[in-house]
Design a protein around this motif. Structure first.
Motif, PDB file in Angstrom:
ATOM      1  N   MET A 129     -79.795 -42.926 -41.336  1.00  0.00           N
ATOM      2  CA  MET A 129     -80.018 -41.805 -40.420  1.00  0.00           C
ATOM      3  C   MET A 129     -81.516 -41.550 -40.315  1.00  0.00           C
ATOM      4  SD  MET A 129     -78.098 -38.105 -40.357  1.00  0.00           S
ATOM      5  CE  MET A 129     -78.529 -37.675 -42.040  1.00  0.00           C
ATOM      6  N   ASN A 130     -82.051 -41.656 -39.099  1.00  0.00           N
ATOM      7  CA  ASN A 130     -83.484 -41.529 -38.871  1.00  0.00           C
ATOM      8  C   ASN A 130     -83.895 -40.082 -38.615  1.00  0.00           C
ATOM      9  OD1 ASN A 130     -83.918 -44.352 -38.982  1.00  0.00           O
ATOM     10  ND2 ASN A 130     -83.283 -44.554 -36.850  1.00  0.00           N
ATOM     11  N   LEU A 131     -85.087 -39.741 -39.117  1.00  0.00           N
ATOM     12  CA  LEU A 131     -85.691 -38.462 -38.765  1.00  0.00           C
ATOM     13  C   LEU A 131     -86.333 -38.623 -37.396  1.00  0.00           C
ATOM     14  CD1 LEU A 131     -86.599 -35.570 -39.453  1.00  0.00           C
ATOM     15  CD2 LEU A 131     -88.603 -36.564 -40.582  1.00  0.00           C
ATOM     16  N   GLU A 132     -85.932 -37.779 -36.435  1.00  0.00           N
ATOM     17  CA  GLU A 132     -86.441 -37.872 -35.071  1.00  0.00           C
ATOM     18  C   GLU A 132     -87.253 -36.628 -34.738  1.00  0.00           C
ATOM     19  OE1 GLU A 132     -83.544 -39.334 -32.112  1.00  0.00           O
ATOM     20  OE2 GLU A 132     -82.091 -39.280 -33.762  1.00  0.00           O
ATOM     21  N   TYR A 133     -88.149 -36.797 -33.761  1.00  0.00           N
ATOM     22  CA  TYR A 133     -88.958 -35.674 -33.289  1.00  0.00           C
ATOM     23  C   TYR A 133     -88.846 -35.582 -31.775  1.00  0.00           C
ATOM     24  CZ  TYR A 133     -91.174 -36.036 -37.885  1.00  0.00           C
ATOM     25  OH  TYR A 133     -91.404 -36.084 -39.228  1.00  0.00           O
ATOM     26  N   ARG A 134     -88.770 -34.360 -31.283  1.00  0.00           N
ATOM     27  CA  ARG A 134     -88.764 -34.138 -29.846  1.00  0.00           C
ATOM     28  C   ARG A 134     -89.699 -32.975 -29.522  1.00  0.00           C
ATOM     29  NH1 ARG A 134     -86.789 -38.260 -30.489  1.00  0.00           N
ATOM     30  NH2 ARG A 134     -84.795 -39.075 -29.736  1.00  0.00           N
ATOM     31  N   GLU A 135     -90.528 -33.162 -28.484  1.00  0.00           N
ATOM     32  CA  GLU A 135     -91.469 -32.128 -28.070  1.00  0.00           C
ATOM     33  C   GLU A 135     -91.045 -31.514 -26.744  1.00  0.00           C
ATOM     34  OE1 GLU A 135     -93.025 -35.235 -29.151  1.00  0.00           O
ATOM     35  OE2 GLU A 135     -93.054 -34.275 -31.100  1.00  0.00           O
ATOM     36  N   PHE A 136     -91.406 -30.264 -26.534  1.00  0.00           N
ATOM     37  CA  PHE A 136     -91.098 -29.570 -25.301  1.00  0.00           C
ATOM     38  C   PHE A 136     -92.285 -28.742 -24.838  1.00  0.00           C
ATOM     39  CE2 PHE A 136     -86.939 -30.366 -27.010  1.00  0.00           C
ATOM     40  CZ  PHE A 136     -86.170 -30.631 -25.881  1.00  0.00           C
ATOM     41  N   ASP A 160    -104.900 -23.732 -25.463  1.00  0.00           N
ATOM     42  CA  ASP A 160    -105.111 -25.148 -25.757  1.00  0.00           C
ATOM     43  C   ASP A 160    -103.936 -25.717 -26.554  1.00  0.00           C
ATOM     44  OD1 ASP A 160    -107.562 -25.052 -24.502  1.00  0.00           O
ATOM     45  OD2 ASP A 160    -108.673 -24.681 -26.356  1.00  0.00           O
ATOM     46  N   LEU A 161    -103.307 -24.867 -27.347  1.00  0.00           N
ATOM     47  CA  LEU A 161    -102.092 -25.237 -28.074  1.00  0.00           C
ATOM     48  C   LEU A 161    -100.932 -24.448 -27.466  1.00  0.00           C
ATOM     49  CD1 LEU A 161    -103.102 -25.280 -31.863  1.00  0.00           C
ATOM     50  CD2 LEU A 161    -102.362 -27.226 -30.497  1.00  0.00           C
ATOM     51  N   ASN A 162    -100.036 -25.135 -26.772  1.00  0.00           N
ATOM     52  CA  ASN A 162     -98.927 -24.411 -26.124  1.00  0.00           C
ATOM     53  C   ASN A 162     -97.648 -25.245 -26.073  1.00  0.00           C
ATOM     54  OD1 ASN A 162     -99.631 -26.276 -24.200  1.00  0.00           O
ATOM     55  ND2 ASN A 162     -99.862 -24.810 -22.532  1.00  0.00           N
ATOM     56  N   GLN A 163     -97.537 -26.244 -26.943  1.00  0.00           N
ATOM     57  CA  GLN A 163     -96.323 -27.048 -27.018  1.00  0.00           C
ATOM     58  C   GLN A 163     -95.674 -26.919 -28.394  1.00  0.00           C
ATOM     59  OE1 GLN A 163     -99.011 -28.748 -25.361  1.00  0.00           O
ATOM     60  NE2 GLN A 163     -98.038 -28.405 -23.377  1.00  0.00           N
ATOM     61  N   MET A 164     -94.352 -27.019 -28.395  1.00  0.00           N
ATOM     62  CA  MET A 164     -93.595 -26.980 -29.642  1.00  0.00           C
ATOM     63  C   MET A 164     -92.752 -28.239 -29.778  1.00  0.00           C
ATOM     64  SD  MET A 164     -94.313 -24.269 -31.381  1.00  0.00           S
ATOM     65  CE  MET A 164     -92.969 -24.378 -32.577  1.00  0.00           C
ATOM     66  N   SER A 165     -92.376 -28.527 -31.012  1.00  0.00           N
ATOM     67  CA  SER A 165     -91.576 -29.705 -31.314  1.00  0.00           C
ATOM     68  C   SER A 165     -90.643 -29.372 -32.467  1.00  0.00           C
ATOM     69  CB  SER A 165     -92.502 -30.867 -31.697  1.00  0.00           C
ATOM     70  OG  SER A 165     -91.763 -31.976 -32.177  1.00  0.00           O
ATOM     71  N   PHE A 166     -89.594 -30.181 -32.634  1.00  0.00           N
ATOM     72  CA  PHE A 166     -88.736 -30.019 -33.798  1.00  0.00           C
ATOM     73  C   PHE A 166     -88.365 -31.387 -34.359  1.00  0.00           C
ATOM     74  CE2 PHE A 166     -85.836 -30.397 -30.271  1.00  0.00           C
ATOM     75  CZ  PHE A 166     -84.711 -31.038 -30.756  1.00  0.00           C
ATOM     76  N   GLY A 167     -88.268 -31.446 -35.690  1.00  0.00           N
ATOM     77  CA  GLY A 167     -87.832 -32.658 -36.369  1.00  0.00           C
ATOM     78  C   GLY A 167     -86.391 -32.480 -36.813  1.00  0.00           C
TER      79      GLY A 167
END
Length: 211
Positions: free
Chosen positions: A1-8, A112-119
């Motif tokens: 099972m892989n750890l995945e990341y997705r950004e939005f 300048d920082l306005n994106q979030m992600s989750f693992g």
């Protein structure tokens, strides 16, 4: 099972003034029913309820670019995660004496920082496979995940970092392999049925001919 990341690219990421000691960061780490860009053969969306179970038990950290020491954490009650109609909403109380917090506050105020992600680790997903010779992409829906962390990220959602591209490719390769296994299993069952039919026909022929 892989750890995945997705950004939005989030619709809302707000840094409240708070007090001299704390700053409150609120927003969404993920949104529901929004298709990603092409991840290398497939696109992806998150079903409502995908985080419902994991946020009840997981010890989740708020990080910067999925690295370093946490800015907030659910176990210490400085990070709160809630599912609402739009997605995974969070509220983080950040200590202004923390050098990491001091480092990002000006960048967030300037947007300048306005994106979030989750693992995450996938618990359950669903694939919609296009018809053969179709130009449409496969669609993966995340039904349930184990949340690992949420993160303020430098780069926007899709295009991914090289690590995320490898992760997505592994997911898609695994999906295609499962389709092949299913296809092979169907072929085996079809061959078994054909062999059984032939055996029955031979037995009937032997009975009729008296051999």
């Amino acid at each position: 099972m892989n750890l995945e990341y997705r950004e939005f690219p989030v619709a809302e990421l707000r840094l409240d003034e708070g007090s001299e000691q704390t700053k409150k960061l609120t927003g969404y780490a993920a949104v529901f029913n929004r298709l990603s860009e092409n991840l290398g053969g497939f696109r992806e969306k998150i079903a409502p309820g995908a985080f419902a179970k994991t946020i009840q038990s997981a010890d989740v950290r708020l990080l910067i670019n999925h690295d370093g020491l946490p800015l907030a954490r659910t176990k210490s009650h400085t990070l709160t995660l809630v599912e609402d109609a739009d997605g995974l909403r969070f509220e983080a109380l950040m200590d202004t004496s923390d050098p990491d917090v001091q480092r990002i506050i000006p960048k967030m105020k300037r947007n300048d920082l306005n994106q979030m992600s989750f693992g995450f680790y996938t618990v359950s997903d669903k694939w919609e496979h296009p018809a053969e010779k179709s130009s449409k992409e496969s669609i993966r829906t995340l039904l349930e995940v184990d949340l690992f962390d949420i993160s303020i990220v430098t780069f926007p959602a899709y295009p991914q970092t090289s690590a995320n591209i490898r992760s997505a490719k592994e997911v898609y390769d695994s999906y295609l392999a499962s389709l092949q296994v299913q296809d092979d299993a169907i072929k085996i069952e079809q061959q078994r049925a054909l062999d059984a039919h032939r055996e029955r026909q031979i037995k009937i022929l032997l009975i009729v001919t008296g051999k």
